[in-house]
Design an enzyme around this catalytic site. Sequence first.
Site, PDB file in Angstrom:
ATOM      1  N   VAL A  89       0.897  -1.157   0.000  1.00  0.00           N
ATOM      2  CA  VAL A  89       0.000   0.000   0.000  1.00  0.00           C
ATOM      3  C   VAL A  89       0.937   1.209   0.000  1.00  0.00           C
ATOM      4  O   VAL A  89       1.592   1.484   0.997  1.00  0.00           O
ATOM      5  CB  VAL A  89      -0.920  -0.001   1.236  1.00  0.00           C
ATOM      6  CG1 VAL A  89      -1.675   1.315   1.326  1.00  0.00           C
ATOM      7  CG2 VAL A  89      -1.905  -1.167   1.159  1.00  0.00           C
ATOM      8  N   PRO A  90       1.045   1.885  -1.146  1.00  0.00           N
ATOM      9  CA  PRO A  90       2.139   2.856  -1.324  1.00  0.00           C
ATOM     10  C   PRO A  90       1.909   4.185  -0.605  1.00  0.00           C
ATOM     11  O   PRO A  90       1.646   5.205  -1.231  1.00  0.00           O
ATOM     12  CB  PRO A  90       2.182   3.058  -2.836  1.00  0.00           C
ATOM     13  CG  PRO A  90       0.784   2.780  -3.294  1.00  0.00           C
ATOM     14  CD  PRO A  90       0.188   1.792  -2.339  1.00  0.00           C
ATOM     15  N   CYS A  91       2.066   4.169   0.697  1.00  0.00           N
ATOM     16  CA  CYS A  91       1.869   5.401   1.456  1.00  0.00           C
ATOM     17  C   CYS A  91       2.970   6.404   1.153  1.00  0.00           C
ATOM     18  O   CYS A  91       2.832   7.589   1.427  1.00  0.00           O
ATOM     19  CB  CYS A  91       1.809   5.102   2.951  1.00  0.00           C
ATOM     20  SG  CYS A  91       3.262   4.281   3.586  1.00  0.00           S
ATOM     21  N   HIS A  92       4.086   5.923   0.566  1.00  0.00           N
ATOM     22  CA  HIS A  92       5.170   6.859   0.243  1.00  0.00           C
ATOM     23  C   HIS A  92       4.801   7.774  -0.913  1.00  0.00           C
ATOM     24  O   HIS A  92       5.498   8.733  -1.181  1.00  0.00           O
ATOM     25  CB  HIS A  92       6.460   6.088  -0.071  1.00  0.00           C
ATOM     26  CG  HIS A  92       6.333   5.162  -1.249  1.00  0.00           C
ATOM     27  ND1 HIS A  92       5.801   3.906  -1.142  1.00  0.00           N
ATOM     28  CD2 HIS A  92       6.643   5.339  -2.560  1.00  0.00           C
ATOM     29  CE1 HIS A  92       5.806   3.328  -2.346  1.00  0.00           C
ATOM     30  NE2 HIS A  92       6.299   4.177  -3.208  1.00  0.00           N
ATOM     31  N   ARG A  93       3.688   7.458  -1.607  1.00  0.00           N
ATOM     32  CA  ARG A  93       3.284   8.322  -2.726  1.00  0.00           C
ATOM     33  C   ARG A  93       2.385   9.466  -2.292  1.00  0.00           C
ATOM     34  O   ARG A  93       1.778  10.135  -3.124  1.00  0.00           O
ATOM     35  CB  ARG A  93       2.599   7.472  -3.810  1.00  0.00           C
ATOM     36  CG  ARG A  93       3.574   6.513  -4.469  1.00  0.00           C
ATOM     37  CD  ARG A  93       2.944   5.642  -5.531  1.00  0.00           C
ATOM     38  NE  ARG A  93       3.857   4.560  -5.873  1.00  0.00           N
ATOM     39  CZ  ARG A  93       3.482   3.382  -6.355  1.00  0.00           C
ATOM     40  NH1 ARG A  93       2.209   3.143  -6.569  1.00  0.00           N
ATOM     41  NH2 ARG A  93       4.381   2.460  -6.625  1.00  0.00           N
TER      42      ARG A  93
END
Lengths: 204, 292
Positions: free
Chosen positions: B196-200
Site C-alpha cells: 500500500v504505497p503510502c510513500h506516494r
Amino acid sequence: MKNSWTGGESACLDSPEDGLAVAVHRREAGAFERLVERYESSLYNYAHGILQNTFDAQEVVQDAMVRAHRALTRQYDEERCATLALRPWLFRTTRNLCLNRRRSKTRELERPLHEFDDNRLGPFVGGAHSDLERREETELLRRALSILPVEARELITLRFMEEMSYGDIAKTVGTSEAALRGKVFRSLKLLRDALEKKGVAHAV
Amino acid sequence: MRCRNVLTRIDALRTNELAAGEAQEVHEHLGKCHDCEESLNDVVALARSVRSIAIKPPKSMRASLTATDRFDVVDAGGRPIFVAFSNRGLRMIHTGSSEEEFRTMYGERFGRELVRGALPERLRRQVAAAVEGEGVDRPVVDLEGSEFEQTVLGILTRIPRGEVRTYSWVAQQAGRPKAVRAVGNICARNVVPFVVPCHRVVPAGGGVGNYAFGSEVKRALLEREGVPVDELEEMAGKGIRFIGSRTTHIFCFPTCRDARRIRGDNRVAFHDEEEATKKGFRPCKRCQPAAA
C-alpha cells in the site's frame, strides 16, 4: 480489595483457573486458544448485555483478547500471572472497553440503580410452557432486559447468565459485595417491572 | 432481620454465598414471612429464565481470535524483508530488522504470535513487485482498522507508480476533506508499506514529508519510481500546484502522466484550482486535481 486482582476471597461458583494465565505467559502451545475457547462466549454475552449490539460486542471482545494476550505475555511477570484472578480480570477488561465505547457514542439518559426502592419482587416467569410460549417469553425477556439501565443489564448478565459469584462480580465492577447484593436485587426488580408493563406477569 | 435485608440476600442464599450466621437468619425469616419466601421462588425461576437468553458469538469470531499468523523472510537485493501473513492476505511488512524485533513489533501491534510459514506464491509476487517499486493493482491484504482507515488505504493503492498525491487530496477522495491529519496518521501506521504505497503521499506545501523509514528513504523510493522530486520541490517553492496544457485546456497534478507529456511551450502553471478554472481549464479526469 476494590482493585486487587490478586488473592482475595475464593469464589464458590467459579471454575478454577488451573494456571491458565501462567501457561499463556509462558507461551505454551494452545494456552491462549484455551483461554479464548473458555471465555469468548461469556465475554461476548457480557459485552452484548452492556452494548446491546452484536457488532460492537464482537469488536470489544476481540480488542479485549488482544489486550489480554499482550498483558499476560509482555506486561505481567510470571508471579503476577500466577496470582491473577483471570476470570474477573477478563470481564473487567471487557467492561472497561464496553464503557469506553458507550461513552464515545451518544449518552443515554439512564437512572442509576439507587433511585429505586426495595420491596417485594413479585412473581416471575417460569414453569413449564410449550415451545411457542417459551420462544415468546424469551423474546419478551430480551426486550425487557434491553430497556433496563445499563448497570442493571450488566449485573443481570453477570449474575444470572454467567452465574458469577458475588465476590467475582464485585471485583469485576469494582464495588463491595454488600452493596452489590442490593444492586442485584434492584436490577431484578426493574426487570420484573419491565416485564409487567408488557403484560407478561406469569403467576408461578 | 427485616424483609428489606432478607430480600437483598436471597439470591446469595440461592448459591450458598452467605456466611453461616447470615444464612441461618435468612432461613428463619423465610419460615415466618410468606412474601419473602415467594420472592425466593421468584428469583430461582428468574435465574433459570434469564440464563436461557444468553447469546452466543458468531462462529467466525473464534477463528479471528485464535488465527495463527505466519511470517516469512523475503530477500530483496540482499536485504531481508519480513512479511507476516494470514490465510486472508498480507498483514505486515518490515525491512531490515531481526526476526526477534519483527515478532515483538507484531505482537505489540496485534497481540498475536507469529509462527514461521511459507509465503504463498501470489503474496510473494506482490511483495516482490511492491519492493521493486512497481504498483500492486489488487493487493491481497488482511488489515484491521476503521472503515475510514480501510477507505484511505484503498485510495492509496490507486496512486500510480511515478506519481504523488497530497494528504489533502486523499482526505477529499475519502469523503472527509478536513481529515488531513487523520490521513497522515493512517499513512504513518501503514503496516504494509510498498504494497500500500503510502510513500506516494506528500505534503501540499512541498518536500516529500515524513516516512516510517525516514524522509531520505521516501525520497529515494520516489526517485526510483520516476518522480522528479527536485523539480516538484522547486515548483512547490513557487507555489505551483497544477500544470495545464494550452492545447487541451486541461490541468493536472504535476506528476500525472498526462501532465508530463505536455511540451514545454504548451505548459501553464497554476497556483490553485480557481486560477485554472478562471482561465477556462478543466480538471484532468485521471488525476482528479479538483479534489485536492
